[in-house]
Design a protein around this motif. Structure first.
Motif, short mmCIF file in Angstrom:
data_model
loop_
_atom_site.label_atom_id
_atom_site.label_comp_id
_atom_site.label_asym_id
_atom_site.label_seq_id
_atom_site.Cartn_x
_atom_site.Cartn_y
_atom_site.Cartn_z
N THR A 90 -3.82 6.83 -7.33
CA THR A 90 -4.52 7.71 -6.41
C THR A 90 -5.09 6.92 -5.24
O THR A 90 -5.83 5.96 -5.43
N ALA A 91 -4.73 7.32 -4.04
CA ALA A 91 -5.15 6.63 -2.84
C ALA A 91 -4.61 7.37 -1.63
O ALA A 91 -3.79 8.28 -1.75
N VAL A 92 -5.07 6.95 -0.48
CA VAL A 92 -4.44 7.36 0.76
C VAL A 92 -3.35 6.34 1.07
O VAL A 92 -3.60 5.14 1.10
N TYR A 93 -2.16 6.82 1.28
CA TYR A 93 -1.02 5.96 1.53
C TYR A 93 -0.71 5.95 3.02
O TYR A 93 -0.59 6.99 3.65
N TYR A 94 -0.57 4.75 3.56
CA TYR A 94 -0.34 4.57 4.99
C TYR A 94 0.99 3.89 5.23
O TYR A 94 1.31 2.88 4.59
N CYS A 95 1.74 4.43 6.14
CA CYS A 95 2.96 3.80 6.59
C CYS A 95 2.63 2.77 7.65
O CYS A 95 1.78 3.00 8.52
N ASN A 96 3.28 1.63 7.59
CA ASN A 96 3.12 0.59 8.59
C ASN A 96 4.49 0.15 9.06
O ASN A 96 5.39 -0.08 8.25
N THR A 97 4.64 0.03 10.37
CA THR A 97 5.92 -0.32 10.95
C THR A 97 5.76 -1.41 11.99
O THR A 97 4.89 -1.32 12.85
N VAL A 106 6.36 -7.02 20.69
CA VAL A 106 6.29 -6.53 19.33
C VAL A 106 4.92 -5.95 19.07
O VAL A 106 3.92 -6.33 19.69
N ASP A 107 4.87 -5.02 18.15
CA ASP A 107 3.60 -4.40 17.80
C ASP A 107 3.74 -3.77 16.42
O ASP A 107 4.85 -3.58 15.91
N THR A 108 2.61 -3.50 15.82
CA THR A 108 2.59 -2.80 14.55
C THR A 108 1.87 -1.47 14.71
O THR A 108 0.93 -1.34 15.51
N TYR A 109 2.30 -0.50 13.95
CA TYR A 109 1.74 0.84 14.03
C TYR A 109 1.45 1.36 12.64
O TYR A 109 2.15 1.03 11.67
N TRP A 110 0.43 2.18 12.57
CA TRP A 110 0.03 2.81 11.32
C TRP A 110 0.22 4.31 11.38
O TRP A 110 -0.04 4.95 12.40
N GLY A 111 0.66 4.87 10.29
CA GLY A 111 0.69 6.31 10.16
C GLY A 111 -0.70 6.87 9.94
O GLY A 111 -1.68 6.13 9.78
N GLN A 112 -0.78 8.18 9.91
CA GLN A 112 -2.08 8.84 9.80
C GLN A 112 -2.64 8.82 8.38
O GLN A 112 -3.81 9.10 8.18
N GLY A 113 -1.81 8.49 7.43
CA GLY A 113 -2.21 8.49 6.03
C GLY A 113 -1.91 9.80 5.35
O GLY A 113 -2.04 10.87 5.94
N THR A 114 -1.49 9.72 4.11
CA THR A 114 -1.25 10.91 3.31
C THR A 114 -1.86 10.70 1.94
O THR A 114 -1.70 9.64 1.33
N GLN A 115 -2.58 11.69 1.48
CA GLN A 115 -3.31 11.58 0.23
C GLN A 115 -2.39 11.80 -0.96
O GLN A 115 -1.66 12.79 -1.02
N VAL A 116 -2.46 10.89 -1.90
CA VAL A 116 -1.77 11.03 -3.18
C VAL A 116 -2.84 11.04 -4.26
O VAL A 116 -3.61 10.09 -4.38
N THR A 117 -2.87 12.11 -5.01
CA THR A 117 -3.84 12.24 -6.09
C THR A 117 -3.09 12.48 -7.39
O THR A 117 -2.30 13.42 -7.49
N VAL A 118 -3.34 11.63 -8.36
CA VAL A 118 -2.70 11.74 -9.67
C VAL A 118 -3.80 12.07 -10.68
O VAL A 118 -4.65 11.23 -10.99
N SER A 119 -3.77 13.27 -11.17
CA SER A 119 -4.83 13.73 -12.06
C SER A 119 -4.31 14.87 -12.92
O SER A 119 -3.47 15.66 -12.50
N SER A 120 -4.83 14.93 -14.12
CA SER A 120 -4.51 16.03 -15.01
C SER A 120 -5.53 17.16 -14.90
O SER A 120 -5.37 18.21 -15.50
#
Length: 120
Positions: A90-97, A106-120
């Motif tokens: 469980t975390a916010v997942y960020y893409c990095n390119t 050259v440069d690096t960029y970050w995505g906006q983040g997407t929440q992944v929650t693993v829970s019962s």
């Protein structure tokens, strides 16, 4: 300017699966690296997986054997297939390119983040 758009996050039960996508668009000459990082509350952002230009991959020990990173070069898109998900994923997942622009900068960029929650 370059934009990264993430999708695929959500709420899943332990043992479930999700596939994250990150599409890069804008002024891009080439992409030398794409990867995924995650950040849980009150924790540092950590590497999940990267894929280099040429196809070599790196995975965090915590996800080896469960997650798979892949890319579609024609679409400037990177995917993260996450199987056998655990609550600790469980975390916010960020893409990095890492991008090489047409002027050779050259440069690096970050995505906006997407929440992944693993829970019962």
């Amino acid at each position: 300017q370059v934009q990264l758009v993430e999708s695929g996050g959500g709420l899943v039960q332990p043992g479930g699966a999700l596939r994250l996508s990150c599409a890069a668009s804008g002024s891009i000459a080439s992409i030398y690296q794409m990867g995924w990082y995650r950040q849980a509350p009150e924790k540092q952002r950590e590497l999940v997986a990267t894929i280099q230009n040429g196809g070599s991959t790196i995975y965090a020990d915590s996800v080896k054997g469960r997650f798979t990173i892949a890319r579609d070069n024609a679409k400037n898109t990177v995917y993260l297939q996450m199987n056998s998900l655990k609550p600790e994923d469980t975390a916010v997942y960020y893409c990095n390119t890492g991008i090489i622009h047409r002027d050779a900068t050259v440069d690096t960029y970050w995505g906006q983040g997407t929440q992944v929650t693993v829970s019962s």
